[in-house]
Design a protein around this motif. Sequence first.
Motif, PDB file in Angstrom:
ATOM      1  N   ALA A   1       0.818  -1.216   0.000  1.00 45.90           N
ATOM      2  CA  ALA A   1       0.000   0.000   0.000  1.00 45.90           C
ATOM      3  C   ALA A   1       0.843   1.254   0.000  1.00 45.90           C
ATOM      4  O   ALA A   1       0.366   2.302   0.359  1.00 45.90           O
ATOM      5  N   THR A   2       2.059   1.180  -0.367  1.00 48.64           N
ATOM      6  CA  THR A   2       2.848   2.394  -0.436  1.00 48.64           C
ATOM      7  C   THR A   2       3.032   2.791  -1.890  1.00 48.64           C
ATOM      8  O   THR A   2       2.757   2.034  -2.799  1.00 48.64           O
ATOM      9  N   THR A   3       3.482   3.981  -2.093  1.00 47.98           N
ATOM     10  CA  THR A   3       3.649   4.459  -3.453  1.00 47.98           C
ATOM     11  C   THR A   3       4.650   3.589  -4.187  1.00 47.98           C
ATOM     12  O   THR A   3       5.679   3.219  -3.655  1.00 47.98           O
TER      13      THR A   3
ATOM     14  N   LEU B   1      -3.797 -11.070   5.701  1.00 49.16           N
ATOM     15  CA  LEU B   1      -3.506 -10.796   4.293  1.00 49.16           C
ATOM     16  C   LEU B   1      -3.047 -12.059   3.569  1.00 49.16           C
ATOM     17  O   LEU B   1      -3.474 -12.338   2.448  1.00 49.16           O
TER      18      LEU B   1
ATOM     19  N   GLN C   1      -7.444 -18.375  -1.230  1.00 50.88           N
ATOM     20  CA  GLN C   1      -7.886 -18.109  -2.609  1.00 50.88           C
ATOM     21  C   GLN C   1      -7.206 -19.054  -3.610  1.00 50.88           C
ATOM     22  O   GLN C   1      -7.851 -19.591  -4.508  1.00 50.88           O
TER      23      GLN C   1
ATOM     24  N   HIS D   1     -10.245   6.240  -0.024  1.00 55.91           N
ATOM     25  CA  HIS D   1      -9.204   5.707  -0.915  1.00 55.91           C
ATOM     26  C   HIS D   1      -9.836   4.566  -1.707  1.00 55.91           C
ATOM     27  O   HIS D   1     -10.554   3.725  -1.145  1.00 55.91           O
TER      28      HIS D   1
ATOM     29  N   ALA E   1      -8.804   1.795  -2.958  1.00 52.98           N
ATOM     30  CA  ALA E   1      -8.549   0.411  -2.555  1.00 52.98           C
ATOM     31  C   ALA E   1      -9.417   0.041  -1.347  1.00 52.98           C
ATOM     32  O   ALA E   1      -9.882  -1.099  -1.224  1.00 52.98           O
TER      33      ALA E   1
ATOM     34  N   ARG F   1      -7.379   8.511  -5.372  1.00 49.18           N
ATOM     35  CA  ARG F   1      -8.032   9.586  -4.604  1.00 49.18           C
ATOM     36  C   ARG F   1      -7.690  10.899  -5.286  1.00 49.18           C
ATOM     37  O   ARG F   1      -6.766  10.944  -6.117  1.00 49.18           O
TER      38      ARG F   1
ATOM     39  N   LYS G   1      -4.102  12.726  -7.115  1.00 53.44           N
ATOM     40  CA  LYS G   1      -3.030  11.734  -7.188  1.00 53.44           C
ATOM     41  C   LYS G   1      -2.861  11.254  -8.620  1.00 53.44           C
ATOM     42  O   LYS G   1      -3.704  11.484  -9.471  1.00 53.44           O
TER      43      LYS G   1
ATOM     44  N   TYR H   1      -5.531   0.821  -9.975  1.00 48.98           N
ATOM     45  CA  TYR H   1      -6.867   1.367  -9.716  1.00 48.98           C
ATOM     46  C   TYR H   1      -7.862   0.962 -10.790  1.00 48.98           C
ATOM     47  O   TYR H   1      -9.076   1.131 -10.611  1.00 48.98           O
TER      48      TYR H   1
HETATM   49  C1  GRG Z   1      -8.465 -10.093  -3.059  1.00 46.56           C
HETATM   50  C2  GRG Z   1      -7.771  -8.237  -4.581  1.00 46.56           C
HETATM   51  C3  GRG Z   1      -7.890  -8.767  -3.208  1.00 46.56           C
HETATM   52  C4  GRG Z   1      -7.499  -7.991  -2.155  1.00 46.56           C
HETATM   53  C5  GRG Z   1      -7.568  -8.393  -0.752  1.00 46.56           C
HETATM   54  C6  GRG Z   1      -5.324  -6.807   0.771  1.00 46.56           C
HETATM   55  C7  GRG Z   1      -6.536  -6.312   0.128  1.00 46.56           C
HETATM   56  C8  GRG Z   1      -7.754  -7.168   0.135  1.00 46.56           C
HETATM   57  C9  GRG Z   1      -6.556  -5.117  -0.432  1.00 46.56           C
HETATM   58  C10 GRG Z   1      -5.380  -4.231  -0.482  1.00 46.56           C
HETATM   59  C11 GRG Z   1      -5.819  -2.898  -0.903  1.00 46.56           C
HETATM   60  C12 GRG Z   1      -4.639  -1.974  -0.976  1.00 46.56           C
HETATM   61  C13 GRG Z   1      -4.266  -1.240   0.244  1.00 46.56           C
HETATM   62  C14 GRG Z   1      -3.999  -1.819  -2.122  1.00 46.56           C
HETATM   63  C15 GRG Z   1      -2.874  -0.917  -2.342  1.00 46.56           C
HETATM   64  C16 GRG Z   1      -3.267   0.158  -3.313  1.00 46.56           C
HETATM   65  C17 GRG Z   1      -2.163   1.168  -3.479  1.00 46.56           C
HETATM   66  C18 GRG Z   1      -1.248   1.058  -4.623  1.00 46.56           C
HETATM   67  C19 GRG Z   1      -2.045   2.156  -2.616  1.00 46.56           C
HETATM   68  C20 GRG Z   1      -1.019   3.174  -2.732  1.00 46.56           C
HETATM   69  O1  GRG Z   1      -1.460   4.225  -1.916  1.00 46.56           O
HETATM   70  P1  GRG Z   1      -0.613   5.544  -1.904  1.00 46.56           P
HETATM   71  O2  GRG Z   1      -1.252   6.520  -1.005  1.00 46.56           O
HETATM   72  O3  GRG Z   1      -0.664   5.945  -3.410  1.00 46.56           O
HETATM   73  O4  GRG Z   1       0.802   5.247  -1.613  1.00 46.56           O
HETATM   74  P2  GRG Z   1      -1.601   6.924  -4.193  1.00 46.56           P
HETATM   75  O5  GRG Z   1      -2.041   6.146  -5.402  1.00 46.56           O
HETATM   76  O6  GRG Z   1      -2.740   7.352  -3.333  1.00 46.56           O
HETATM   77  O7  GRG Z   1      -0.693   8.031  -4.587  1.00 46.56           O
END
Ligand code: GRG
Length: 378
Positions: A10-12, A128, A135, A222, A224, A264, A267, A273
């Motif tokens: 979940a990080t950039t 996680l 799955q 967000h 996700a 969001r 961004k 996404y």
């Molecule tokens: C079965 C598909 C599936 C998922 C299970 C673990 C989970 C449930 C979901 C994870 C959702 C998640 C947090 C995905 C990461 C998305 C992502 C790339 C986030 C990046 O966030 P930021 O803030 O980047 O670093 P932005 O895009 O906002 O600049």
Amino acid sequence: MTNTPSSASATTMSNNKPDVPVTPPASASAAAATSAPAPTTATTPPTSLLRTQHIAFIRNLDTRRDELEYWLTEHLRVNGIYWGVTALELLGARDALVPKDVVSFLMSCYNADDGGFGGFTGHDSHLLYTLSAIQVLVMYDRVDVLDRDKVVSFIAARQNPDGSFTGDQWGEVDARFSYCAVSALSLLGRFDAIDTDKAVEFVLACRNFDGGFGTVPGAESHAAMVFCCVGMLDILGRLDAIDTQALGWWLSERQLPCGGLNGRPEKLEDVCYSWWVLSSLAMLGKVDWINKTALVQFILSAQDTETGGIADRPGNLPDVFHTLFGLAGLSLLGDTTLGAIDPTYCMPREVIDRVRPKVAPRTAPAPPAEPKPAQRAP
Ligand code: GRG
């Protein structure tokens, strides 16, 4: 096949390709030698699906053990297996891996003491990885290797009195974990193990004024998290609790002029996404609320013509995380050369159709598709 992006938790994701000098053709070199204008080095982005290359890309991931990234992403290996196996299922290429070996590795990540799965052999259990392992076992129809009661007890033990879930024994709460717990229990047919009403109550507390959802109550919306919360509500038959107009608007406003979607406001676009936003719109029956043609072009242009695989955006390095979510997005957008994907579970639709009769059915059917209103809501 288990290489994963180091930042997929979940990080950039910053994975720009290094500037590689492009050797101009001989004629251009000659022209340069006579002080002519520099040759154009831009390559044409791909406009069709590079199926064979993507299969090879995923198959080769586990051979890259001499690369630092392979070891930096060790803690995500079980997630990586889920991303790779699901992508191969969509590509109709299950045989690219040996299911027996995959199951054997997954079970080496199982912790018999608490009933959960770690991200790698010997790592602590976490929801996680427990969901990802389940799955894959469901896709391979190998749930028989599980001690179901033990796994269910690990998941149920993560629920707090307010209905939220912690990912592991250390206590971090996040709406992602609510999705993981409910999806996993759904696949195992064991909703009886948790308080589903309280679980719904917590997820609805993560909802914001804009119709979106954040990681915890009060956190910024967000995309996700929208997938996690809407998916969890869909599995539990509670889509009726959502303000579908407001959320549909927020989701459709994620599309940028380049055709890609962001997570969001303000961004950058990111191929992943295409899944988090689009699957949410699909669950709401509103996929038509974005420009599908533009999004297809954006995803296709993020394919790597040299190595196969899909990157977060055109020109960046590919990884298995974006490869799955790019392919899954294309599937939702109607690419019939790919297997159909279930927007709620992010698994092949035929797999969900096979197991869903054995689990608690989704009581509320997805609402019918409706056109996006011509004018923005006041
Ligand atoms: C079965 C598909 C599936 C998922 C299970 C673990 C989970 C449930 C979901 C994870 C959702 C998640 C947090 C995905 C990461 C998305 C992502 C790339 C986030 C990046 O966030 P930021 O803030 O980047 O670093 P932005 O895009 O906002 O600049």
